[in-house]
Design a protein around this motif. Structure first.
Motif, PDB file in Angstrom:
ATOM      1  N   ILE A   1      11.631  -0.985 -10.448  1.00 40.10           N
ATOM      2  CA  ILE A   1      11.830  -1.020  -9.000  1.00 40.10           C
ATOM      3  C   ILE A   1      10.499  -1.257  -8.290  1.00 40.10           C
ATOM      4  N   THR A   2       9.450  -0.575  -8.733  1.00 36.42           N
ATOM      5  CA  THR A   2       8.126  -0.728  -8.136  1.00 36.42           C
ATOM      6  C   THR A   2       7.604  -2.146  -8.338  1.00 36.42           C
ATOM      7  N   HIS A   3       7.837  -2.695  -9.508  1.00 34.63           N
ATOM      8  CA  HIS A   3       7.409  -4.065  -9.808  1.00 34.63           C
ATOM      9  C   HIS A   3       8.080  -5.062  -8.869  1.00 34.63           C
ATOM     10  N   GLY A   4       9.305  -4.750  -8.460  1.00 40.24           N
ATOM     11  CA  GLY A   4      10.008  -5.643  -7.551  1.00 40.24           C
ATOM     12  C   GLY A   4       9.301  -5.810  -6.224  1.00 40.24           C
TER      13      GLY A   4
ATOM     14  N   PRO B   1       0.819  -1.226   0.000  1.00 39.51           N
ATOM     15  CA  PRO B   1       0.000   0.000   0.000  1.00 39.51           C
ATOM     16  C   PRO B   1       0.847   1.268   0.000  1.00 39.51           C
ATOM     17  N   GLU B   2       1.966   1.269   0.742  1.00 40.06           N
ATOM     18  CA  GLU B   2       2.836   2.446   0.777  1.00 40.06           C
ATOM     19  C   GLU B   2       3.494   2.677  -0.574  1.00 40.06           C
ATOM     20  N   VAL B   3       3.915   1.591  -1.215  1.00 38.56           N
ATOM     21  CA  VAL B   3       4.567   1.714  -2.523  1.00 38.56           C
ATOM     22  C   VAL B   3       3.583   2.216  -3.573  1.00 38.56           C
ATOM     23  N   LEU B   4       2.355   1.723  -3.542  1.00 42.26           N
ATOM     24  CA  LEU B   4       1.342   2.223  -4.481  1.00 42.26           C
ATOM     25  C   LEU B   4       1.099   3.709  -4.269  1.00 42.26           C
ATOM     26  N   ARG B   5       1.009   4.101  -3.009  1.00 43.42           N
ATOM     27  CA  ARG B   5       0.788   5.507  -2.698  1.00 43.42           C
ATOM     28  C   ARG B   5       1.921   6.353  -3.255  1.00 43.42           C
ATOM     29  N   ARG B   6       3.146   5.890  -3.088  1.00 47.62           N
ATOM     30  CA  ARG B   6       4.303   6.653  -3.574  1.00 47.62           C
ATOM     31  C   ARG B   6       4.384   6.642  -5.098  1.00 47.62           C
ATOM     32  N   TRP B   7       3.920   5.572  -5.702  1.00 47.06           N
ATOM     33  CA  TRP B   7       3.883   5.527  -7.166  1.00 47.06           C
ATOM     34  C   TRP B   7       2.988   6.642  -7.711  1.00 47.06           C
ATOM     35  N   TYR B   8       1.797   6.760  -7.142  1.00 47.45           N
ATOM     36  CA  TYR B   8       0.883   7.809  -7.599  1.00 47.45           C
ATOM     37  C   TYR B   8       1.439   9.198  -7.282  1.00 47.45           C
ATOM     38  N   GLN B   9       2.033   9.363  -6.126  1.00 45.45           N
ATOM     39  CA  GLN B   9       2.626  10.655  -5.776  1.00 45.45           C
ATOM     40  C   GLN B   9       3.775  10.989  -6.717  1.00 45.45           C
ATOM     41  N   MET B  10       4.526   9.966  -7.120  1.00 39.94           N
ATOM     42  CA  MET B  10       5.596  10.178  -8.086  1.00 39.94           C
ATOM     43  C   MET B  10       5.038  10.647  -9.427  1.00 39.94           C
ATOM     44  N   LEU B  11       3.943  10.015  -9.872  1.00 43.27           N
ATOM     45  CA  LEU B  11       3.346  10.411 -11.143  1.00 43.27           C
ATOM     46  C   LEU B  11       2.779  11.822 -11.096  1.00 43.27           C
ATOM     47  N   VAL B  12       2.270  12.234  -9.928  1.00 43.97           N
ATOM     48  CA  VAL B  12       1.772  13.605  -9.785  1.00 43.97           C
ATOM     49  C   VAL B  12       2.896  14.603 -10.059  1.00 43.97           C
ATOM     50  N   SER B  13       4.112  14.284  -9.617  1.00 43.22           N
ATOM     51  CA  SER B  13       5.262  15.155  -9.873  1.00 43.22           C
ATOM     52  C   SER B  13       5.770  15.028 -11.303  1.00 43.22           C
ATOM     53  N   PHE B  14       5.605  13.851 -11.880  1.00 43.86           N
ATOM     54  CA  PHE B  14       6.157  13.590 -13.212  1.00 43.86           C
ATOM     55  C   PHE B  14       5.283  14.126 -14.339  1.00 43.86           C
ATOM     56  N   THR B  15       3.968  13.981 -14.232  1.00 43.24           N
ATOM     57  CA  THR B  15       3.096  14.272 -15.378  1.00 43.24           C
ATOM     58  C   THR B  15       3.122  15.722 -15.872  1.00 43.24           C
TER      59      THR B  15
ATOM     60  N   GLY C   1       1.129   1.855 -17.726  1.00 42.32           N
ATOM     61  CA  GLY C   1       1.319   2.816 -16.641  1.00 42.32           C
ATOM     62  C   GLY C   1       0.471   2.556 -15.414  1.00 42.32           C
ATOM     63  N   LEU C   2      -0.392   1.537 -15.437  1.00 41.53           N
ATOM     64  CA  LEU C   2      -1.240   1.185 -14.296  1.00 41.53           C
ATOM     65  C   LEU C   2      -0.839  -0.192 -13.769  1.00 41.53           C
ATOM     66  N   TRP C   3      -1.000  -0.389 -12.466  1.00 45.30           N
ATOM     67  CA  TRP C   3      -0.690  -1.679 -11.856  1.00 45.30           C
ATOM     68  C   TRP C   3      -1.966  -2.497 -11.739  1.00 45.30           C
ATOM     69  N   GLU C   4      -1.917  -3.738 -12.234  1.00 44.88           N
ATOM     70  CA  GLU C   4      -3.107  -4.579 -12.278  1.00 44.88           C
ATOM     71  C   GLU C   4      -3.688  -4.831 -10.883  1.00 44.88           C
ATOM     72  N   CYS C   5      -2.833  -4.806  -9.859  1.00 43.16           N
ATOM     73  CA  CYS C   5      -3.315  -5.052  -8.501  1.00 43.16           C
ATOM     74  C   CYS C   5      -4.095  -3.869  -7.934  1.00 43.16           C
ATOM     75  N   ASP C   6      -4.137  -2.739  -8.647  1.00 42.49           N
ATOM     76  CA  ASP C   6      -4.836  -1.548  -8.158  1.00 42.49           C
ATOM     77  C   ASP C   6      -5.542  -0.832  -9.312  1.00 42.49           C
ATOM     78  N   MET C   7      -6.175  -1.623 -10.197  1.00 39.27           N
ATOM     79  CA  MET C   7      -6.773  -1.051 -11.398  1.00 39.27           C
ATOM     80  C   MET C   7      -7.884  -0.047 -11.124  1.00 39.27           C
TER      81      MET C   7
END
Length: 682
Positions: free
Chosen positions: A454-457, A420-434, A466-472
């Motif tokens: 790294i996230t996939h690991g 859950p923390e990694v998913l949260r950071r993934w979205y926060q990362m995309l907010v900065s990237f987009t 760009g989306l993770w199947e576990c959180d579609m």
């Protein structure tokens, strides 16, 4: 030439101001008059005008008390006071500074009300000269430095050497992230020459790292290409560059990176334009997937943040000329400000506070993951140089940001966290990237591929455009920050446009291109965001709240061949096979914005009732189109994704659905009677 100072400024010492209010001028009018001749007073008056409200300045000039102040002969104080603030080097997130206040008003109960005027100037000192005693020199106690084209232009080299040495010696977390004996080198690097040889005998060339006996420290460059990138590696000149890399043909940013690498005593340097074979698709794809290793294993990443074009260089700081700031003014330091003991430390200087922004590099897509992946970075920011590592960030002006939570909790940290923390950071990362720009729009997945790997690991989930199947469900519900958050602070999202250099079949420079399926955030360009509030995260996890599901019995959202690998660099088309509740709707009227939390949307009502026949006029959802200026779709559907939100879709002639926006549910009961149907989302 010595600056012109008034009698007060020529005798002021920082020691006299430390932790004490000292009268500087009898009132603001006195400062204004003195500023006509005294350079220090002029700097203070300029700072007051730049940072204080006009009505407050006018009130102090007129010595006018607030309307609610108790009227008496002694309740107003319009003197100008100075107070010094000093911190032992390396201990504060703010620089050494002097505060100016004017117009303190005493309230009815005798307590000071906030100052009518308050501003500050930053204090810095010259670097300690070689062989000098730091204890008897202002540079030994005042951490701030100042390096521009006119003042200590070469200081960046000293700053870089000192911070890198201290990091190597004292930062266990930085050394743990990249142990010298285990680091891998990129495929190719630039050999900047054997520093033990005279300059005339050094040879700069490209080397294949597989030919080196063992891995060696190297620097990596992160920068804006612009139009100034000249010599580049290609299949034709590779053999020649392995013998000699002609520095005279390189862009200024490249030659300055080579010079800086030499000054740091490091022999090897990685630059993308010179270490990846350009216009060689096979080499580009292979090297693009190695960016985590390239930047993560570098001894230091040099970030040319302030330069928008590689032809301009980055070492020289044109802060005074570009920002049009007054030049610094000298001030006597006095003895040690903390103890009051010892000799006079000499001269310190006052200047306006410099910002911490990186510069044009922070707007470029490729540079995002380069900074994120770096273990140590020397950043040539817009206003000053700073050093960033996993332990802290140290700025040229003396500030040290010891709050490393942003670095420590990043996806690239040593301990990225739970799923859950990694998913949260993934979205926060995309907010900065987009919000960042790409010259080649199809690079959208390539320039974050290392972060995705790294996230996939951690997630062990398939990666779908760009989306993770576990959180579609949450991944599908991205939103435009312009339409939903603020039209004042963000740009609207747009359709990506073909590169001006495109040679792809069917593409026209500047015209829209398709680089991802319509349901992916990568389909658009511009700032988007997701809901990452951990307090309400259950809405994305609780099965009772999820209203869509994959049609595949094994839980796969798509059966498309080749889908799911995080190292796929191009994903222009991908179909999702979904079961969900879809309602055909029509637009009625615009719901105007009432508060910052209720953005303007379009009221939607069903075309038919859930049972049969035309629907009664009933408001079912509030819709938000991704591209509001586009023509209204011929048909419009609401696909409920979670209990409170869903996707706005349109159906093409083949029965496939395309995303055109999202909606917020207003009447959930109308979805209850809707039967689940198959949806092919493309």
């Amino acid at each position: 030439m010595a600056p012109t100072l008034c009698s007060k400024c020529s005798t002021l010492r920082f020691y006299d101001l430390f932790n004490d209010d000292v009268v500087f001028h009898p009132d603001l009018n006195s400062l204004v008059q003195s500023a006509k001749k005294c350079e220090s007073c002029s700097l203070w008056w300029t700072q007051v005008q730049r940072t204080c409200a006009k009505e407050d300045i006018a009130a102090c000039l007129a010595k006018k008390l607030p309307a609610n102040a108790v009227k008496s002969s002694d309740n107003g104080d319009f003197k100008i006071y100075l107070r010094g603030e000093w911190h032992p080097a390396g201990t504060a997130s703010v620089p050494d500074q002097i505060w100016l206040s004017c117009g303190v008003v005493v309230s009815a109960v005798g307590h000071d009300a906030p100052s009518k005027l308050q501003t500050n100037l930053v204090v810095f000192a010259d670097p300690v000269a070689a062989g000098a005693d730091p204890a008897t020199n202002a540079g030994g106690l005042f951490a701030g430095r100042y390096s521009t084209s006119a003042v200590h232009p070469e200081y960046h080299a000293t700053f870089a050497k000192n911070t890198l040495v201290n990091c190597r010696k004292g930062h266990g977390v930085c050394n743990q992230a990249c142990p010298p004996g285990t680091r891998q080198m990129p495929t190719r690097v630039i050999d900047v020459g054997d520093q033990t040889l005279p300059a005339a005998k050094r040879v700069t060339r490209i080397v294949l790292t597989k030919d080196l006996k063992q891995p060696q420290p190297y620097t990596a460059l992160s920068y804006c290409w612009g139009s100034g990138t000249q010599a580049m590696l290609n299949d034709t000149n590779l053999a020649d560059f392995l013998k000699l890399l002609p520095e005279s043909r390189l862009s200024k940013t490249h030659t300055e990176a080579i010079d800086l690498t030499r000054l740091l005593g490091i022999r090897y340097l990685w630059i993308d334009a010179l270490c990846i074979i350009q216009k060689n698709q096979k080499d580009w794809e292979a090297e693009s997937k190695r960016m985590s290793s390239v930047y993560g294993n570098a001894e230091l990443t040099i970030i040319a943040g302030r330069s928008p074009d590689s032809g301009l260089g980055f070492l020289t700081n044109h802060y005074l000329t570009t920002k049009k700031h007054p030049k610094p003014v000298p001030m006597r330091a006095g003895p040690n400000p903390h103890t009051g003991e010892g000799p006079d430390l000499g001269t310190v200087y006052l200047t306006m506070q410099r910002g911490k922004s990186v510069g044009p590099v922070d707007t470029r897509g490729w540079c995002f993951q380069e900074a994120l992946l770096s273990n140590r970075a020397l950043v040539f920011g817009e206003d000053q140089v700073f050093y960033q590592c996993r332990h802290h960030t140290r700025y040229e002006d003396g500030c040290v940001d010891v709050d490393v939570s942003k670095r420590g909790q990043a996806l690239t940290s040593l301990h990225p966290g739970t799923k859950p923390e990694v998913l949260r950071r993934w979205y926060q990362m995309l907010v900065s990237f987009t919000p960042r720009a790409l010259t080649e729009p199809h690079d959208i997945f390539a320039c974050i591929v290392s972060v995705a790997l790294i996230t996939h690991g951690v997630l062990k989930s398939r990666y779908l455009a760009g989306l993770w199947e576990c959180d579609m469900p949450r991944g599908l519900l991205w939103k435009s920050r312009w339409s939903y958050v603020s039209r004042k602070h963000f740009q609207p999202i747009e359709k990506p446009s073909a590169s001006p250099f495109t040679k792809r079949p069917g593409e026209v420079p500047g015209k829209p291109v398709i680089r991802a399926p319509s349901w992916s955030w990568a389909y658009v360009t511009g700032p988007v965001f997701w809901d990452t509030n951990p307090r309400i995260e259950s809405r994305w996890i609780d099965p009772k709240n999820i209203c869509i599901r994959p049609r595949d019995s094994k839980g796969l959202w798509t059966k498309q061949s080749g889908a799911g690998n995080p190292d796929v660099l191009f994903m222009p088309a991908l179909e999702l096979q979904i079961f969900g509740k879809a309602v055909e709707v029509r637009c009625t009227k615009v719901m105007k914005k009432h508060t910052p939390l209720t953005p303007e949307g379009i009221m939607l009502e069903p075309v038919k009732s859930a049972s049969s026949g035309p629907a009664k006029s009933s408001y079912i959802a509030l819709g938000y189109f991704d591209f509001p200026s586009d023509p209204m779709p011929a048909n419009l559907w609401c696909l409920l994704v979670v209990a409170h939100e869903g996707l706005l879709l349109t159906r093409d002639g083949k029965g496939k659905f395309h995303r055109v926006g999202w909606f917020a549910v207003q009447d959930g009961k109308q979805f209850e009677a809707v039967k689940e149907t198959a949806v092919d989302l493309v």
